[in-house]
Design a protein around this motif. Structure first.
Motif, PDB file in Angstrom:
ATOM      1  N   PRO A  58       0.819  -1.178   0.073  1.00  0.00           N
ATOM      2  CA  PRO A  58      -0.053   0.105   0.118  1.00  0.00           C
ATOM      3  C   PRO A  58       0.915   1.371  -0.008  1.00  0.00           C
ATOM      4  O   PRO A  58       1.986   1.395   0.532  1.00  0.00           O
ATOM      5  CB  PRO A  58      -0.715  -0.202   1.173  1.00  0.00           C
ATOM      6  N   LEU A  59       0.586   2.127  -0.716  1.00  0.00           N
ATOM      7  CA  LEU A  59       1.168   3.563  -0.753  1.00  0.00           C
ATOM      8  C   LEU A  59       0.474   4.727  -0.060  1.00  0.00           C
ATOM      9  O   LEU A  59      -0.540   4.563  -0.029  1.00  0.00           O
ATOM     10  CB  LEU A  59       1.341   4.048  -2.351  1.00  0.00           C
ATOM     11  N   VAL A  60       1.540   5.551   0.513  1.00  0.00           N
ATOM     12  CA  VAL A  60       0.916   6.585   1.246  1.00  0.00           C
ATOM     13  C   VAL A  60       1.434   7.612   0.694  1.00  0.00           C
ATOM     14  O   VAL A  60       2.577   7.927   0.123  1.00  0.00           O
ATOM     15  CB  VAL A  60       1.382   6.600   2.594  1.00  0.00           C
ATOM     16  N   SER A  61       0.451   8.855   0.345  1.00  0.00           N
ATOM     17  CA  SER A  61       0.744  10.163  -0.127  1.00  0.00           C
ATOM     18  C   SER A  61       1.747  10.935   1.092  1.00  0.00           C
ATOM     19  O   SER A  61       1.742  10.620   2.145  1.00  0.00           O
ATOM     20  CB  SER A  61      -0.483  11.066  -0.353  1.00  0.00           C
ATOM     21  N   THR A  62       2.283  12.055   0.555  1.00  0.00           N
ATOM     22  CA  THR A  62       3.044  12.862   1.077  1.00  0.00           C
ATOM     23  C   THR A  62       2.058  13.413   2.481  1.00  0.00           C
ATOM     24  O   THR A  62       2.524  13.649   3.356  1.00  0.00           O
ATOM     25  CB  THR A  62       3.633  14.314   0.495  1.00  0.00           C
ATOM     26  N   HIS A 122       8.166   5.885  -4.939  1.00  0.00           N
ATOM     27  CA  HIS A 122       7.869   6.441  -6.356  1.00  0.00           C
ATOM     28  C   HIS A 122       7.954   7.936  -6.213  1.00  0.00           C
ATOM     29  O   HIS A 122       7.616   8.681  -5.403  1.00  0.00           O
ATOM     30  CB  HIS A 122       6.349   5.883  -6.777  1.00  0.00           C
ATOM     31  N   ARG A 123       8.040   8.653  -7.595  1.00  0.00           N
ATOM     32  CA  ARG A 123       7.884   9.922  -7.649  1.00  0.00           C
ATOM     33  C   ARG A 123       7.175  10.291  -9.096  1.00  0.00           C
ATOM     34  O   ARG A 123       7.571   9.728 -10.011  1.00  0.00           O
ATOM     35  CB  ARG A 123       9.209  10.520  -7.632  1.00  0.00           C
ATOM     36  N   VAL A 124       6.025  10.804  -8.844  1.00  0.00           N
ATOM     37  CA  VAL A 124       5.145  10.859 -10.160  1.00  0.00           C
ATOM     38  C   VAL A 124       5.152  12.562 -10.355  1.00  0.00           C
ATOM     39  O   VAL A 124       4.653  13.453  -9.327  1.00  0.00           O
ATOM     40  CB  VAL A 124       3.768  10.674  -9.935  1.00  0.00           C
ATOM     41  N   GLY A 125       6.073  13.186 -11.234  1.00  0.00           N
ATOM     42  CA  GLY A 125       6.136  14.520 -11.235  1.00  0.00           C
ATOM     43  C   GLY A 125       6.652  15.330 -10.077  1.00  0.00           C
ATOM     44  O   GLY A 125       7.718  14.749  -9.576  1.00  0.00           O
ATOM     45  N   ARG A 126       6.144  15.978  -9.258  1.00  0.00           N
ATOM     46  CA  ARG A 126       6.509  16.624  -8.022  1.00  0.00           C
ATOM     47  C   ARG A 126       6.138  15.901  -6.842  1.00  0.00           C
ATOM     48  O   ARG A 126       6.702  16.216  -5.535  1.00  0.00           O
ATOM     49  CB  ARG A 126       6.445  17.965  -7.878  1.00  0.00           C
ATOM     50  N   ALA A 127       5.214  14.733  -6.863  1.00  0.00           N
ATOM     51  CA  ALA A 127       4.553  14.226  -5.796  1.00  0.00           C
ATOM     52  C   ALA A 127       5.333  12.787  -5.674  1.00  0.00           C
ATOM     53  O   ALA A 127       5.890  12.093  -6.463  1.00  0.00           O
ATOM     54  CB  ALA A 127       3.171  13.747  -6.180  1.00  0.00           C
ATOM     55  N   TYR A 128       5.422  12.522  -4.349  1.00  0.00           N
ATOM     56  CA  TYR A 128       5.999  11.340  -3.700  1.00  0.00           C
ATOM     57  C   TYR A 128       5.115  10.412  -3.283  1.00  0.00           C
ATOM     58  O   TYR A 128       3.817  10.756  -2.701  1.00  0.00           O
ATOM     59  CB  TYR A 128       6.913  11.654  -2.647  1.00  0.00           C
ATOM     60  N   ALA A 129       5.381   9.151  -3.228  1.00  0.00           N
ATOM     61  CA  ALA A 129       4.336   7.903  -2.698  1.00  0.00           C
ATOM     62  C   ALA A 129       5.432   7.145  -1.853  1.00  0.00           C
ATOM     63  O   ALA A 129       6.621   6.748  -2.237  1.00  0.00           O
ATOM     64  CB  ALA A 129       3.762   7.115  -3.668  1.00  0.00           C
ATOM     65  N   PHE A 130       4.997   6.905  -0.691  1.00  0.00           N
ATOM     66  CA  PHE A 130       5.760   6.037   0.400  1.00  0.00           C
ATOM     67  C   PHE A 130       5.074   4.740   0.610  1.00  0.00           C
ATOM     68  O   PHE A 130       3.824   4.611   0.536  1.00  0.00           O
ATOM     69  CB  PHE A 130       6.091   6.979   1.380  1.00  0.00           C
ATOM     70  N   THR A 131       5.738   3.602   0.882  1.00  0.00           N
ATOM     71  CA  THR A 131       5.347   2.299   1.286  1.00  0.00           C
ATOM     72  C   THR A 131       4.800   2.632   2.848  1.00  0.00           C
ATOM     73  O   THR A 131       5.183   3.589   3.525  1.00  0.00           O
ATOM     74  CB  THR A 131       6.130   1.392   1.242  1.00  0.00           C
ATOM     75  N   ARG A 180       5.166   0.813   5.289  1.00  0.00           N
ATOM     76  CA  ARG A 180       6.310   0.520   6.136  1.00  0.00           C
ATOM     77  C   ARG A 180       7.100   1.648   6.405  1.00  0.00           C
ATOM     78  O   ARG A 180       7.635   1.934   7.473  1.00  0.00           O
ATOM     79  CB  ARG A 180       6.930  -0.921   5.767  1.00  0.00           C
ATOM     80  N   THR A 181       7.468   2.205   5.219  1.00  0.00           N
ATOM     81  CA  THR A 181       8.322   3.482   5.291  1.00  0.00           C
ATOM     82  C   THR A 181       7.495   4.466   6.076  1.00  0.00           C
ATOM     83  O   THR A 181       8.219   5.165   6.937  1.00  0.00           O
ATOM     84  CB  THR A 181       8.731   4.131   4.009  1.00  0.00           C
ATOM     85  N   ALA A 182       6.093   4.801   5.904  1.00  0.00           N
ATOM     86  CA  ALA A 182       5.463   5.876   6.541  1.00  0.00           C
ATOM     87  C   ALA A 182       5.433   5.592   7.952  1.00  0.00           C
ATOM     88  O   ALA A 182       5.646   6.501   8.968  1.00  0.00           O
ATOM     89  CB  ALA A 182       4.163   6.086   5.893  1.00  0.00           C
ATOM     90  N   GLU A 183       5.162   4.330   8.280  1.00  0.00           N
ATOM     91  CA  GLU A 183       5.110   4.050   9.857  1.00  0.00           C
ATOM     92  C   GLU A 183       6.556   4.240  10.694  1.00  0.00           C
ATOM     93  O   GLU A 183       6.391   4.505  11.656  1.00  0.00           O
ATOM     94  CB  GLU A 183       4.587   2.449   9.984  1.00  0.00           C
ATOM     95  N   ALA A 184       7.680   3.911   9.824  1.00  0.00           N
ATOM     96  CA  ALA A 184       8.967   4.085  10.461  1.00  0.00           C
ATOM     97  C   ALA A 184       9.302   5.522  10.684  1.00  0.00           C
ATOM     98  O   ALA A 184       9.931   5.891  11.726  1.00  0.00           O
ATOM     99  CB  ALA A 184      10.057   3.183   9.617  1.00  0.00           C
ATOM    100  N   PHE A 185       8.975   6.270   9.763  1.00  0.00           N
ATOM    101  CA  PHE A 185       9.251   7.640   9.931  1.00  0.00           C
ATOM    102  C   PHE A 185       8.278   8.414  10.809  1.00  0.00           C
ATOM    103  O   PHE A 185       8.701   9.108  11.602  1.00  0.00           O
ATOM    104  CB  PHE A 185       8.816   8.266   8.477  1.00  0.00           C
ATOM    105  N   ALA A 186       7.142   7.900  10.952  1.00  0.00           N
ATOM    106  CA  ALA A 186       6.294   8.590  11.963  1.00  0.00           C
ATOM    107  C   ALA A 186       6.788   7.964  13.487  1.00  0.00           C
ATOM    108  O   ALA A 186       6.674   8.796  14.411  1.00  0.00           O
ATOM    109  CB  ALA A 186       4.707   7.927  11.998  1.00  0.00           C
ATOM    110  N   ALA A 187       7.242   6.772  13.609  1.00  0.00           N
ATOM    111  CA  ALA A 187       7.574   6.178  14.789  1.00  0.00           C
ATOM    112  C   ALA A 187       8.862   7.089  15.308  1.00  0.00           C
ATOM    113  O   ALA A 187       9.067   7.385  16.219  1.00  0.00           O
ATOM    114  CB  ALA A 187       7.993   4.891  14.749  1.00  0.00           C
TER     115      ALA A 187
END
Length: 66
Positions: free
Chosen positions: A10-14, A41-50, A52-59
């Motif tokens: 699953p992907l998470v937006s910025t 992923h990066r589409v144009g100027r937008a990022y998408a994060f997994t 897992r990455t989002a949860e680790a960053f938030a933690a």
């Protein structure tokens, strides 16, 4: 496992990541620029994060606020 049986993570937006971590969207972009997190992923100027990455960053952000 064949490629047709794999499920994409699953992907998470910025914006979603910023909300989850309790920071601004700009703070997420700055973390990417510093190499603290890596977008899936990066589409144009937008990022998408997994997720897992989002949860680790938030933690990690939660730990630094304590």
């Amino acid at each position: 496992m064949s490629t047709s049986q794999r499920t994409l993570p699953p992907l998470v937006s910025t914006r979603e990541l910023a909300t989850l971590a309790g920071v601004s969207r700009q703070a997420v972009h700055q973390a990417v620029q510093r190499g603290e997190i890596r977008p899936a992923h990066r589409v144009g100027r937008a990022y998408a994060f997994t997720r897992r990455t989002a949860e680790a960053f938030a933690a990690a952000r939660t730990e630094t606020k304590r």
